[in-house]
Every structure is written in structure tokens, then in C-alpha cells.
Design a protein around this motif. Structure first.
Motif, PDB file in Angstrom:
ATOM      1  N   GLN A 211      17.103  -0.251  -7.565  1.00 50.70           N
ATOM      2  CA  GLN A 211      17.228   1.185  -7.788  1.00 50.70           C
ATOM      3  C   GLN A 211      16.313   1.655  -8.909  1.00 50.70           C
ATOM      4  OE1 GLN A 211      21.176   2.512  -8.647  1.00 50.70           O
ATOM      5  NE2 GLN A 211      20.637   4.685  -8.578  1.00 50.70           N
ATOM      6  N   ALA A 212      16.236   0.875  -9.995  1.00 54.64           N
ATOM      7  CA  ALA A 212      15.365   1.245 -11.106  1.00 54.64           C
ATOM      8  C   ALA A 212      13.909   1.205 -10.684  1.00 54.64           C
ATOM      9  CB  ALA A 212      15.601   0.312 -12.288  1.00 54.64           C
ATOM     10  N   LYS A 213      13.570   0.277  -9.800  1.00 54.47           N
ATOM     11  CA  LYS A 213      12.184   0.150  -9.358  1.00 54.47           C
ATOM     12  C   LYS A 213      11.734   1.357  -8.548  1.00 54.47           C
ATOM     13  CE  LYS A 213       9.095  -2.962  -6.824  1.00 54.47           C
ATOM     14  NZ  LYS A 213       8.981  -4.210  -6.057  1.00 54.47           N
ATOM     15  N   THR A 214      12.643   1.912  -7.727  1.00 53.07           N
ATOM     16  CA  THR A 214      12.259   3.000  -6.838  1.00 53.07           C
ATOM     17  C   THR A 214      12.552   4.376  -7.414  1.00 53.07           C
ATOM     18  OG1 THR A 214      14.411   2.881  -5.717  1.00 53.07           O
ATOM     19  CG2 THR A 214      12.610   1.573  -4.784  1.00 53.07           C
ATOM     20  N   GLN A 215      13.383   4.445  -8.430  1.00 53.21           N
ATOM     21  CA  GLN A 215      13.784   5.747  -8.946  1.00 53.21           C
ATOM     22  C   GLN A 215      12.581   6.507  -9.500  1.00 53.21           C
ATOM     23  OE1 GLN A 215      16.798   5.562 -11.964  1.00 53.21           O
ATOM     24  NE2 GLN A 215      17.415   7.682 -11.650  1.00 53.21           N
ATOM     25  N   THR A 216      12.398   7.713  -9.032  1.00 57.51           N
ATOM     26  CA  THR A 216      11.267   8.521  -9.480  1.00 57.51           C
ATOM     27  C   THR A 216      11.652   9.343 -10.704  1.00 57.51           C
ATOM     28  OG1 THR A 216       9.816  10.364  -8.895  1.00 57.51           O
ATOM     29  CG2 THR A 216      11.920  10.259  -7.759  1.00 57.51           C
TER      30      THR A 216
ATOM     31  N   MET B 161       5.415   6.583 -16.770  1.00 55.77           N
ATOM     32  CA  MET B 161       5.583   6.192 -15.366  1.00 55.77           C
ATOM     33  C   MET B 161       5.784   4.685 -15.236  1.00 55.77           C
ATOM     34  SD  MET B 161       5.804   6.898 -12.145  1.00 55.77           S
ATOM     35  CE  MET B 161       5.319   8.608 -11.876  1.00 55.77           C
ATOM     36  N   LEU B 162       5.154   3.922 -16.134  1.00 53.45           N
ATOM     37  CA  LEU B 162       5.309   2.466 -16.171  1.00 53.45           C
ATOM     38  C   LEU B 162       6.228   2.059 -17.313  1.00 53.45           C
ATOM     39  CD1 LEU B 162       1.604   1.290 -15.743  1.00 53.45           C
ATOM     40  CD2 LEU B 162       3.364   1.332 -13.974  1.00 53.45           C
ATOM     41  N   THR B 163       7.027   1.028 -17.082  1.00 52.10           N
ATOM     42  CA  THR B 163       7.770   0.423 -18.178  1.00 52.10           C
ATOM     43  C   THR B 163       6.800  -0.410 -19.018  1.00 52.10           C
ATOM     44  OG1 THR B 163       8.270  -1.629 -17.001  1.00 52.10           O
ATOM     45  CG2 THR B 163       9.791   0.241 -16.678  1.00 52.10           C
ATOM     46  N   PRO B 164       7.139  -0.775 -20.256  1.00 53.13           N
ATOM     47  CA  PRO B 164       6.257  -1.645 -21.050  1.00 53.13           C
ATOM     48  C   PRO B 164       5.942  -2.955 -20.350  1.00 53.13           C
ATOM     49  CG  PRO B 164       7.903  -0.632 -22.458  1.00 53.13           C
ATOM     50  CD  PRO B 164       8.289  -0.276 -21.052  1.00 53.13           C
ATOM     51  N   GLU B 165       6.924  -3.519 -19.636  1.00 45.76           N
ATOM     52  CA  GLU B 165       6.697  -4.784 -18.925  1.00 45.76           C
ATOM     53  C   GLU B 165       5.717  -4.591 -17.772  1.00 45.76           C
ATOM     54  OE1 GLU B 165      10.355  -4.776 -21.188  1.00 45.76           O
ATOM     55  OE2 GLU B 165       9.717  -3.438 -19.554  1.00 45.76           O
TER      56      GLU B 165
ATOM     57  N   HIS C  54       3.562   0.692  -4.815  1.00 40.10           N
ATOM     58  CA  HIS C  54       4.808   0.799  -5.568  1.00 40.10           C
ATOM     59  C   HIS C  54       5.626   1.987  -5.049  1.00 40.10           C
ATOM     60  CE1 HIS C  54       7.676   0.670  -8.786  1.00 40.10           C
ATOM     61  NE2 HIS C  54       6.994  -0.228  -9.472  1.00 40.10           N
ATOM     62  N   PRO C  55       6.885   1.757  -4.667  1.00 40.92           N
ATOM     63  CA  PRO C  55       7.684   2.858  -4.109  1.00 40.92           C
ATOM     64  C   PRO C  55       7.909   4.005  -5.092  1.00 40.92           C
ATOM     65  CG  PRO C  55       9.036   0.888  -4.472  1.00 40.92           C
ATOM     66  CD  PRO C  55       7.611   0.471  -4.622  1.00 40.92           C
ATOM     67  N   ARG C  56       7.945   3.718  -6.389  1.00 38.27           N
ATOM     68  CA  ARG C  56       8.155   4.798  -7.360  1.00 38.27           C
ATOM     69  C   ARG C  56       7.004   5.794  -7.336  1.00 38.27           C
ATOM     70  NH1 ARG C  56       7.674   2.450 -12.547  1.00 38.27           N
ATOM     71  NH2 ARG C  56       9.526   1.257 -11.990  1.00 38.27           N
ATOM     72  N   PHE C  57       5.782   5.288  -7.196  1.00 29.96           N
ATOM     73  CA  PHE C  57       4.613   6.171  -7.178  1.00 29.96           C
ATOM     74  C   PHE C  57       4.600   7.025  -5.907  1.00 29.96           C
ATOM     75  CE2 PHE C  57       2.270   2.478  -9.478  1.00 29.96           C
ATOM     76  CZ  PHE C  57       3.075   2.654 -10.588  1.00 29.96           C
ATOM     77  N   ALA C  58       4.829   6.376  -4.756  1.00 28.04           N
ATOM     78  CA  ALA C  58       4.791   7.096  -3.485  1.00 28.04           C
ATOM     79  C   ALA C  58       5.917   8.118  -3.388  1.00 28.04           C
ATOM     80  CB  ALA C  58       4.871   6.105  -2.325  1.00 28.04           C
TER      81      ALA C  58
ATOM     82  N   VAL D 255      -8.027   2.467 -15.948  1.00 27.31           N
ATOM     83  CA  VAL D 255      -7.147   3.329 -15.155  1.00 27.31           C
ATOM     84  C   VAL D 255      -6.979   2.736 -13.761  1.00 27.31           C
ATOM     85  CG1 VAL D 255      -7.105   5.556 -13.923  1.00 27.31           C
ATOM     86  CG2 VAL D 255      -7.610   5.486 -16.368  1.00 27.31           C
ATOM     87  N   LEU D 256      -5.774   2.842 -13.222  1.00 30.55           N
ATOM     88  CA  LEU D 256      -5.542   2.619 -11.799  1.00 30.55           C
ATOM     89  C   LEU D 256      -5.248   3.972 -11.168  1.00 30.55           C
ATOM     90  CD1 LEU D 256      -4.992   0.958  -9.220  1.00 30.55           C
ATOM     91  CD2 LEU D 256      -2.600   0.778  -9.986  1.00 30.55           C
ATOM     92  N   ALA D 257      -6.028   4.338 -10.175  1.00 32.96           N
ATOM     93  CA  ALA D 257      -5.777   5.572  -9.417  1.00 32.96           C
ATOM     94  C   ALA D 257      -5.430   5.197  -7.980  1.00 32.96           C
ATOM     95  CB  ALA D 257      -7.000   6.481  -9.444  1.00 32.96           C
ATOM     96  N   ILE D 258      -4.497   5.935  -7.403  1.00 31.59           N
ATOM     97  CA  ILE D 258      -4.065   5.703  -6.027  1.00 31.59           C
ATOM     98  C   ILE D 258      -4.063   7.046  -5.311  1.00 31.59           C
ATOM     99  CG2 ILE D 258      -2.257   4.784  -4.525  1.00 31.59           C
ATOM    100  CD1 ILE D 258      -1.141   3.409  -7.141  1.00 31.59           C
ATOM    101  N   ILE D 259      -4.652   7.078  -4.117  1.00 28.69           N
ATOM    102  CA  ILE D 259      -4.696   8.301  -3.329  1.00 28.69           C
ATOM    103  C   ILE D 259      -3.636   8.213  -2.244  1.00 28.69           C
ATOM    104  CG2 ILE D 259      -6.038   9.684  -1.715  1.00 28.69           C
ATOM    105  CD1 ILE D 259      -7.736   7.736  -4.462  1.00 28.69           C
ATOM    106  N   PHE D 260      -2.833   9.263  -2.150  1.00 28.90           N
ATOM    107  CA  PHE D 260      -1.795   9.374  -1.130  1.00 28.90           C
ATOM    108  C   PHE D 260      -2.122  10.531  -0.198  1.00 28.90           C
ATOM    109  CE2 PHE D 260       0.454   7.709  -4.918  1.00 28.90           C
ATOM    110  CZ  PHE D 260       0.944   6.521  -4.390  1.00 28.90           C
ATOM    111  N   MET D 261      -1.677  10.406   1.062  1.00 33.92           N
ATOM    112  CA  MET D 261      -1.902  11.485   2.028  1.00 33.92           C
ATOM    113  C   MET D 261      -0.618  11.746   2.806  1.00 33.92           C
ATOM    114  SD  MET D 261      -4.347   9.456   4.716  1.00 33.92           S
ATOM    115  CE  MET D 261      -3.918   7.799   5.287  1.00 33.92           C
ATOM    116  N   PRO D 262      -0.270  13.007   2.990  1.00 29.62           N
ATOM    117  CA  PRO D 262       0.888  13.323   3.829  1.00 29.62           C
ATOM    118  C   PRO D 262       0.716  12.732   5.227  1.00 29.62           C
ATOM    119  CG  PRO D 262       0.222  15.251   2.587  1.00 29.62           C
ATOM    120  CD  PRO D 262      -0.851  14.220   2.387  1.00 29.62           C
ATOM    121  N   ASP D 263       1.790  12.247   5.785  1.00 35.25           N
ATOM    122  CA  ASP D 263       1.755  11.689   7.130  1.00 35.25           C
ATOM    123  C   ASP D 263       1.247  12.734   8.116  1.00 35.25           C
ATOM    124  OD1 ASP D 263       2.162   9.750   9.076  1.00 35.25           O
ATOM    125  OD2 ASP D 263       4.237  10.367   9.454  1.00 35.25           O
ATOM    126  N   GLY D 264       0.307  12.333   8.982  1.00 33.48           N
ATOM    127  CA  GLY D 264      -0.235  13.242   9.994  1.00 33.48           C
ATOM    128  C   GLY D 264      -1.650  13.700   9.729  1.00 33.48           C
TER     129      GLY D 264
END
Length: 269
Positions: A4-9, A30-34, A87-91, A225-234
Motif C-alpha cells: 500500500q505504501a509503495k502504490t499510495q500517491t 516523491m521518493l523515500t530516502p531509501e 513504479h505504480p506510485r508515479f503512474a 534526473v530520471l524522467a518518465i513520459i506517460f500517455m493516456p490510454d488510446g
């Protein structure tokens, strides 16, 4: 860390309202220290890996030369990077901000501004560089910094509400034009850029149409930096060559799907 902690936004309604109005938003911690410590190690290894699967785009005479060291699709070389790129939290956060019913992965990229001799990344939009049909696709990026960033080492700046100006001409990042020249009627004149310094482990999200810029790095250490690009389904493919979609078996006019572009988050409805 439990599931739950991993996915919680961490996204709140305040974040959503600000993003929808301005086309970007800052999200602290957005990231924990670990996670921050782990991702720093993974990114270091991935950026040093030579491979035909991921692509470096900072070669001499290339569009990113001395602007930044960029490597695309790190997840294809390093399983540890996959843990964070998918990572599910980011998405989940991206989906909440965008209002989409489902969010797919498009690509990741490591962005290092090297010390001393890097240039600023000029004002630009991201959407003109992506091989998609939709002019206002709702595609977006999360930009996660692994170092404290400010104006001295390459923090980001955004023009609020510029995502509402539509898709403009792509900018040559090595020999940039003034993106504001492409705005009819001076519509952005009253919109002053907002500079966004961040602590390591924090991030911004920005719409693919939002004008953004990154300062040069004049310090003696890399800005990572890590950048991730997301796109709405469709979102649909336009058939043009692109290093992310080439060889993925996509058909022009059809939605971008398949094993390289997994659906990472969807609503329960």
C-alpha cells in the motif's frame, strides 16, 4: 515498505487543480530516502551501460550535444531501472493529475547535465517530438531529481498556462529558435516563467504542451534526473520514425500498445 505504501500517491486535489490550470506542478518527496539512494545507484549503472536497446542522444553534432547527456529506455538494460520506470506510485500520480481513465508508459530517460560546460535546455514543448496524431494528447512527464537543484545546476522553469496555447513548431535544441515567436498575438506575454528549485527525491509533472526550460549546470557536479513520459490510454501512432517506437510493430492510426508500452494505471470504473 508494504504494497500500500509503495502504490499510495501523494497527489492531492490541490495538486490536481494546479496542474490542470497551469500545465505543471511540483510534488515534494516523491521518493523515500531509501528509494532515492537505490535509484541513484541504478541510474549510475544504467547510464554507463553500452547497449543497442537503450539510446544515448548526446553525441557530438547531435541535437543534445553539450545541452545534456540523455539516455532513453534505460529500463531495457537495467532491471533496477524498470522498478522505477514502471513504479505504480508515479503512474497513479500521473493518472490523477491528467484525469485520464488509464495511463500507459511511453519511455524513460536519464538526464544528466554535466558540470561546467553544459548549455541551458532552451524553451520548448515536448509533444512536437512524439510520433502521435493527437495535438492535445494529455501526455505528460514526471521529472524526478536525484540531486538538489536550483538555477546554478539545472533546475526547471515553466510558463504557466502555456499548455493552453496548443501544439507549436518543434525547437532545434542545439540551435534553438525562440518558441515565443510561434505564439500568435503575443498570448504568452503576461505569463512569467516560474522557476522550480527542488530537493533531491522531489519532482515536477508537466504537460507535453507546457513551455519548459532547464538552466545550465555551472557547478562542479553532475545534475542527475530520471524522467518518465506517460500517455493516456488510446493515444494513436502517426507512423513517423522515432527511436522509442521504431521496431515496436505499431500501425499508423492505431493506439500505441504492446509490451514496450504497458498500461500502468487505470481507474476502477
Amino acid at each position: 515498505m508494504n504494497a500500500q505504501a509503495k502504490t499510495q500517491t501523494p497527489i492531492t486535489q490541490k495538486h490536481i487543480d494546479f496542474y490542470q490550470e497551469n500545465g505543471f506542478v511540483q510534488v515534494d518527496n516523491m521518493l523515500t530516502p531509501e528509494e532515492l539512494a537505490e535509484l541513484r545507484g541504478y541510474l549510475e549503472e544504467a547510464m554507463q551501460t553500452e547497449s543497442d536497446r537503450s539510446k544515448s542522444t548526446d553525441k557530438k553534432d547531435g541535437s543534445y550535444y553539450r545541452v545534456l547527456n540523455q539516455k532513453v529506455n534505460l529500463w531495457r538494460d537495467h532491471a533496477g531501472m524498470g522498478k522505477y520506470s514502471f513504479h505504480p506510485r508515479f503512474a497513479q500520480s500521473a493518472m490523477k493529475l491528467s484525469g485520464a481513465s488509464g495511463m500507459r508508459f511511453f519511455h524513460d530517460h536519464g538526464l544528466w547535465k554535466m558540470p561546467g560546460d553544459s548549455k541551458a535546455t532552451p524553451w520548448h514543448q515536448d509533444t512536437p517530438y512524439w510520433p502521435i496524431n493527437e495535438a492535445d494528447a494529455g501526455m505528460m512527464s514526471i521529472w524526478i531529481t536525484l540531486d538538489d537543484v536550483n538555477e546554478d545546476n539545472g533546475c526547471m522553469a515553466f510558463v504557466p498556462k502555456s499548455h493552453k496555447l496548443g501544439k507549436l513548431t518543434g525547437i532545434d535544441l542545439a540551435n534553438p529558435q525562440n518558441i515565443f515567436d510561434f505564439v500568435e498575438g503575443g498570448q504568452s506575454a503576461e505569463r512569467k516563467p516560474v522557476i522550480v528549485p527542488l530537493k533531491a527525491g522531489s519532482c515536477t509533472f508537466h504537460n507535453g504542451l507546457t513551455f519548459h526550460y532547464a538552466h545550465a549546470n555551472v557547478t562542479d557536479k553532475p545534475r542527475r534526473v530520471l524522467a518518465i513520459i506517460f500517455m493516456p490510454d488510446g493515444i494513436t501512432y502517426n507512423g513517423k520514425e522515432h527511436l522509442v517506437t521504431d521496431g515496436a510493430g505499431l500501425t499508423a492510426g492505431q493506439p500505441i500498445t504492446g509490451p514496450r508500452f504497458p498500461l500502468l494505471a487505470k481507474t476502477d470504473v
